[in-house]
Design a protein around this motif. Structure first.
Motif, PDB file in Angstrom:
ATOM      1  N   TYR A 161       0.744  -1.212  -0.044  1.00  0.00           N
ATOM      2  CA  TYR A 161       0.002  -0.036  -0.032  1.00  0.00           C
ATOM      3  C   TYR A 161       0.878   1.254   0.015  1.00  0.00           C
ATOM      4  CZ  TYR A 161      -2.951  -3.683   1.649  1.00  0.00           C
ATOM      5  OH  TYR A 161      -3.322  -4.912   1.965  1.00  0.00           O
ATOM      6  N   VAL A 162       0.332   2.202  -0.939  1.00  0.00           N
ATOM      7  CA  VAL A 162       1.309   3.361  -0.765  1.00  0.00           C
ATOM      8  C   VAL A 162       0.254   4.482  -0.276  1.00  0.00           C
ATOM      9  CG1 VAL A 162       2.319   5.211  -2.399  1.00  0.00           C
ATOM     10  CG2 VAL A 162       2.749   2.686  -2.690  1.00  0.00           C
ATOM     11  N   PHE A 163       0.728   5.356   0.636  1.00  0.00           N
ATOM     12  CA  PHE A 163       0.203   6.494   1.281  1.00  0.00           C
ATOM     13  C   PHE A 163       0.803   7.587   0.967  1.00  0.00           C
ATOM     14  CE2 PHE A 163      -0.516   2.608   3.515  1.00  0.00           C
ATOM     15  CZ  PHE A 163      -1.937   2.492   4.128  1.00  0.00           C
ATOM     16  N   GLN A 164      -0.055   8.840   0.764  1.00  0.00           N
ATOM     17  CA  GLN A 164       0.675  10.178   0.223  1.00  0.00           C
ATOM     18  C   GLN A 164      -0.415  11.181   1.094  1.00  0.00           C
ATOM     19  OE1 GLN A 164       1.245  10.995  -3.600  1.00  0.00           O
ATOM     20  NE2 GLN A 164       2.425  12.780  -3.247  1.00  0.00           N
ATOM     21  N   GLU A 171       6.288  13.402  -0.288  1.00  0.00           N
ATOM     22  CA  GLU A 171       6.744  12.361  -0.065  1.00  0.00           C
ATOM     23  C   GLU A 171       5.745  11.115  -0.043  1.00  0.00           C
ATOM     24  OE1 GLU A 171       8.417  10.339   4.359  1.00  0.00           O
ATOM     25  OE2 GLU A 171       7.410  12.547   4.245  1.00  0.00           O
ATOM     26  N   LYS A 172       6.142   9.929  -0.368  1.00  0.00           N
ATOM     27  CA  LYS A 172       5.017   8.814  -0.435  1.00  0.00           C
ATOM     28  C   LYS A 172       5.729   7.671   0.673  1.00  0.00           C
ATOM     29  CE  LYS A 172       3.832   9.330  -5.092  1.00  0.00           C
ATOM     30  NZ  LYS A 172       3.527   8.452  -6.402  1.00  0.00           N
ATOM     31  N   LEU A 173       4.836   6.948   1.028  1.00  0.00           N
ATOM     32  CA  LEU A 173       5.091   6.026   2.212  1.00  0.00           C
ATOM     33  C   LEU A 173       4.711   4.585   1.585  1.00  0.00           C
ATOM     34  CD1 LEU A 173       6.103   5.218   5.045  1.00  0.00           C
ATOM     35  CD2 LEU A 173       3.590   5.465   5.541  1.00  0.00           C
ATOM     36  N   GLN A 174       5.358   3.544   1.385  1.00  0.00           N
ATOM     37  CA  GLN A 174       4.903   2.375   0.903  1.00  0.00           C
ATOM     38  C   GLN A 174       5.139   1.384   2.191  1.00  0.00           C
ATOM     39  OE1 GLN A 174       6.955   0.752  -2.498  1.00  0.00           O
ATOM     40  NE2 GLN A 174       5.432  -1.070  -2.547  1.00  0.00           N
ATOM     41  N   ILE A 175       4.170   0.758   2.484  1.00  0.00           N
ATOM     42  CA  ILE A 175       4.250  -0.414   3.418  1.00  0.00           C
ATOM     43  C   ILE A 175       3.621  -1.761   2.669  1.00  0.00           C
ATOM     44  CG2 ILE A 175       2.888  -1.267   5.616  1.00  0.00           C
ATOM     45  CD1 ILE A 175       2.188   1.776   6.210  1.00  0.00           C
ATOM     46  N   LYS A 234       8.726   1.844   3.708  1.00  0.00           N
ATOM     47  CA  LYS A 234       9.679   2.631   2.902  1.00  0.00           C
ATOM     48  C   LYS A 234       9.249   4.185   2.672  1.00  0.00           C
ATOM     49  CE  LYS A 234      11.237  -1.232  -0.143  1.00  0.00           C
ATOM     50  NZ  LYS A 234      11.422  -1.749  -1.513  1.00  0.00           N
ATOM     51  N   HIS A 235      10.173   5.041   2.615  1.00  0.00           N
ATOM     52  CA  HIS A 235       9.650   6.435   2.654  1.00  0.00           C
ATOM     53  C   HIS A 235      10.285   6.895   1.011  1.00  0.00           C
ATOM     54  CE1 HIS A 235       8.113   7.802   6.640  1.00  0.00           C
ATOM     55  NE2 HIS A 235       9.001   6.832   7.017  1.00  0.00           N
ATOM     56  N   LYS A 236       9.815   7.170   0.246  1.00  0.00           N
ATOM     57  CA  LYS A 236       9.699   7.521  -0.933  1.00  0.00           C
ATOM     58  C   LYS A 236       9.651   9.174  -1.218  1.00  0.00           C
ATOM     59  CE  LYS A 236       8.354   3.183  -2.965  1.00  0.00           C
ATOM     60  NZ  LYS A 236       7.732   2.776  -4.110  1.00  0.00           N
TER      61      LYS A 236
END
Length: 144
Positions: free
Chosen positions: A83-86, A92-96, A141-143
């Motif tokens: 899942y990607v959250f923004q 910045e995006k966050l992938q879990i 992961k922070h992107k």
């Protein structure tokens, strides 16, 4: 008299029943809010891209306020629990991504089990999801 429901109770009420994937979504949604620094109801909206259709999506609608109707919830079917959250105010995006070992533990075939056995398996799966140490539960992961 009104009694305020906990976020867990709100998710269960919205979804309609308790299951392993709703617990999975609940935990992932809570991790995302923490990692993105989102805590208040008036915080920025969160866009969520899920890489599988599952009950977890209902938790994102309650906890992250990401809904299909507002175009903040998207599914790109790849059959993986990633899942990607923004937030709408940051690039910045966050992938879990939930570890595959967890998914294997909670997706046993329960069709041939009695309702009591299914219920016990569901409770066991929820305990695994909510009780596993975060480093073993998922990869974060922070992107940019």
């Amino acid at each position: 008299m009104c009694i305020e429901k906990t976020p867990w109770e709100q998710v269960i009420e919205f979804h309609g029943h308790t299951c392993a994937e709703i617990a999975l979504g609940y935990r992932v949604a809570q991790i995302a809010n923490r990692e993105l620094g989102v805590s208040e109801i008036f915080e920025p909206l969160i866009k969520v891209t899920a890489y599988t259709h599952s009950c977890a999506l209902d938790a994102f609608q309650i906890i992250n306020r990401a809904t299909y109707g507002r175009n903040y919830l998207f599914v790109v079917e790849q059959n993986i629990h990633s899942y990607v959250f923004q937030t709408n105010d940051r690039a910045e995006k966050l992938q879990i991504t939930v570890n595959s070992e967890i998914i294997e533990k909670i997706t046993e075939d329960v069709v041939s089990l009695s309702s009591r056995e299914r219920q016990a398996k569901t409770i066991e799966a929820i305990k695994i999801i909510l009780g596993t140490e975060e480093a073993q539960f998922c990869e974060i992961k922070h992107k940019a």
